[in-house]
Scaffold this active site. Structure first.
Site, PDB file in Angstrom:
ATOM      1  N   GLY A 189      17.741  24.364 -12.998  1.00  0.00           N
ATOM      2  CA  GLY A 189      18.535  24.907 -11.907  1.00  0.00           C
ATOM      3  C   GLY A 189      19.625  25.837 -12.389  1.00  0.00           C
ATOM      4  O   GLY A 189      20.773  25.753 -11.960  1.00  0.00           O
ATOM      5  N   SER A 190      19.265  26.770 -13.279  1.00  0.00           N
ATOM      6  CA  SER A 190      20.292  27.567 -13.948  1.00  0.00           C
ATOM      7  C   SER A 190      20.338  29.022 -13.499  1.00  0.00           C
ATOM      8  O   SER A 190      20.950  29.861 -14.170  1.00  0.00           O
ATOM      9  CB  SER A 190      20.106  27.497 -15.470  1.00  0.00           C
ATOM     10  OG  SER A 190      18.765  27.690 -15.845  1.00  0.00           O
ATOM     11  N   ARG A 210      13.318  27.638  -9.728  1.00  0.00           N
ATOM     12  CA  ARG A 210      12.174  27.265  -8.884  1.00  0.00           C
ATOM     13  C   ARG A 210      11.642  28.483  -8.149  1.00  0.00           C
ATOM     14  O   ARG A 210      10.447  28.768  -8.192  1.00  0.00           O
ATOM     15  CB  ARG A 210      12.590  26.176  -7.896  1.00  0.00           C
ATOM     16  CG  ARG A 210      11.460  25.701  -6.979  1.00  0.00           C
ATOM     17  CD  ARG A 210      11.906  24.536  -6.121  1.00  0.00           C
ATOM     18  NE  ARG A 210      12.981  24.896  -5.206  1.00  0.00           N
ATOM     19  CZ  ARG A 210      12.797  25.313  -3.946  1.00  0.00           C
ATOM     20  NH1 ARG A 210      11.576  25.448  -3.466  1.00  0.00           N
ATOM     21  NH2 ARG A 210      13.832  25.602  -3.185  1.00  0.00           N
ATOM     22  N   SER A 221      26.891  13.168  -8.817  1.00  0.00           N
ATOM     23  CA  SER A 221      27.854  13.683  -7.847  1.00  0.00           C
ATOM     24  C   SER A 221      28.839  12.589  -7.486  1.00  0.00           C
ATOM     25  O   SER A 221      28.519  11.393  -7.565  1.00  0.00           O
ATOM     26  CB  SER A 221      27.131  14.156  -6.578  1.00  0.00           C
ATOM     27  OG  SER A 221      28.034  14.394  -5.524  1.00  0.00           O
ATOM     28  N   TYR A 276      21.202  11.932  -0.230  1.00  0.00           N
ATOM     29  CA  TYR A 276      21.777  12.551  -1.433  1.00  0.00           C
ATOM     30  C   TYR A 276      22.527  11.518  -2.270  1.00  0.00           C
ATOM     31  O   TYR A 276      22.376  11.461  -3.494  1.00  0.00           O
ATOM     32  CB  TYR A 276      22.710  13.682  -0.996  1.00  0.00           C
ATOM     33  CG  TYR A 276      23.253  14.542  -2.109  1.00  0.00           C
ATOM     34  CD1 TYR A 276      22.452  15.500  -2.732  1.00  0.00           C
ATOM     35  CD2 TYR A 276      24.585  14.438  -2.503  1.00  0.00           C
ATOM     36  CE1 TYR A 276      22.969  16.313  -3.731  1.00  0.00           C
ATOM     37  CE2 TYR A 276      25.106  15.251  -3.499  1.00  0.00           C
ATOM     38  CZ  TYR A 276      24.287  16.192  -4.106  1.00  0.00           C
ATOM     39  OH  TYR A 276      24.806  16.998  -5.098  1.00  0.00           O
TER      40      TYR A 276
END
Length: 242
Positions: free
Chosen positions: A9-10, A35, A141, A154
């Site tokens: 996810g960079s 992605r 998170s 989440y």
């Protein structure tokens, strides 16, 4: 052969900031992942090359177990196993729990929690066989620590990552591979767009949202030799929100 660090996810947000932070050290080949946003990843890759650092891009959906394994195994066979892995990719589909469609539950769990298995499972034994220190950092998170309204899916996934990280850290400690979680609060990324920043700031002791670069600095430390004795931990970066 230069050591490699994979950051999932960079192509944007925190992942992009992490890639740039690690590229500054010029110690690692930076393995970018996206992605769908290949164009953004290509722009970032060129920026990293201009910094004097080697980089390459892998494109896959971390919720697709088979394809993820195929891409990662092929990359390891071609370029060698990774020194570091930053599991940053994730999605949110927020809604009050009674109104949450099953597809929103499933997609968040498949990406955020199953993605941990899908990315790391093909890579752990190559890291072990490498017989050198390694670093794994998992992005959880504050929602996985204290919960949050509208984020039952989440929060469940992110809390699961904390438990998975602690257990994997125990398995890998004797191999000199550290595994830690970073738990950001409200960070200025696409994920917080549309939120009432003014109202939320009142709940944060620091009275502001964090910057992606502040999270990236913590990742940079955890990826370094200086963090060799830190493993199985969840480190919050929340401006005091807890």
């Amino acid at each position: 052969m230069t050591e490699s660090v994979l950051i999932t996810g960079s192509s944007r947000g925190i992942g992009k900031a992490i890639a740039l932070r690690l590229a500054k050290e010029k110690k690692y080949d930076i393995v970018l992942h996206c992605r769908t946003q290949r164009d953004a990843a290509e722009v970032l890759a060129e920026e990293i090359r201009q910094m004097g650092c080697n980089t390459r891009i892998l494109q896959f959906d971390i919720s697709d177990r088979s394809h993820t394994a195929d891409v990662l195994i092929e990359d390891v066979e071609k370029n060698g196993c990774y020194y570091g892995i930053v599991c940053n990719a994730g999605i949110n589909r927020d809604n009050a729990f009674p109104a949450m469609p099953p597809e929103d539950w499933d997609s968040v769990i498949r990406t955020n929690l199953d993605g941990f298995y899908n990315v790391l499972n093909p890579l752990i034994m190559p890291m072990v066989h490498r017989r050198k220190p390694g670093r794994i950092v998992v992005m959880t998170s504050v929602s996985g620590v204290i919960g949050n309204r509208g984020q039952v899916n989440y929060s469940a996934a992110k809390a699961g990552l904390i438990g998975a990280t602690k257990s994997l850290a125990l398995e890998l400690a004797r191999r000199n591979i550290t595994v830690n979680c970073v738990a950001p609060g409200f960070i200025k990324t696409d994920m917080v767009q549309g939120l009432d920043e003014e109202a939320l700031r009142q709940t944060i002791p620091a009275n502001r949202f964090g910057e992606p670069e502040e999270v990236a600095e913590l990742i940079g430390f955890l990826a370094s030799d200086k963090a060799a004795y830190i493993t199985g931990e969840t480190i919050a970066i929340t401006g005091g929100l807890n």
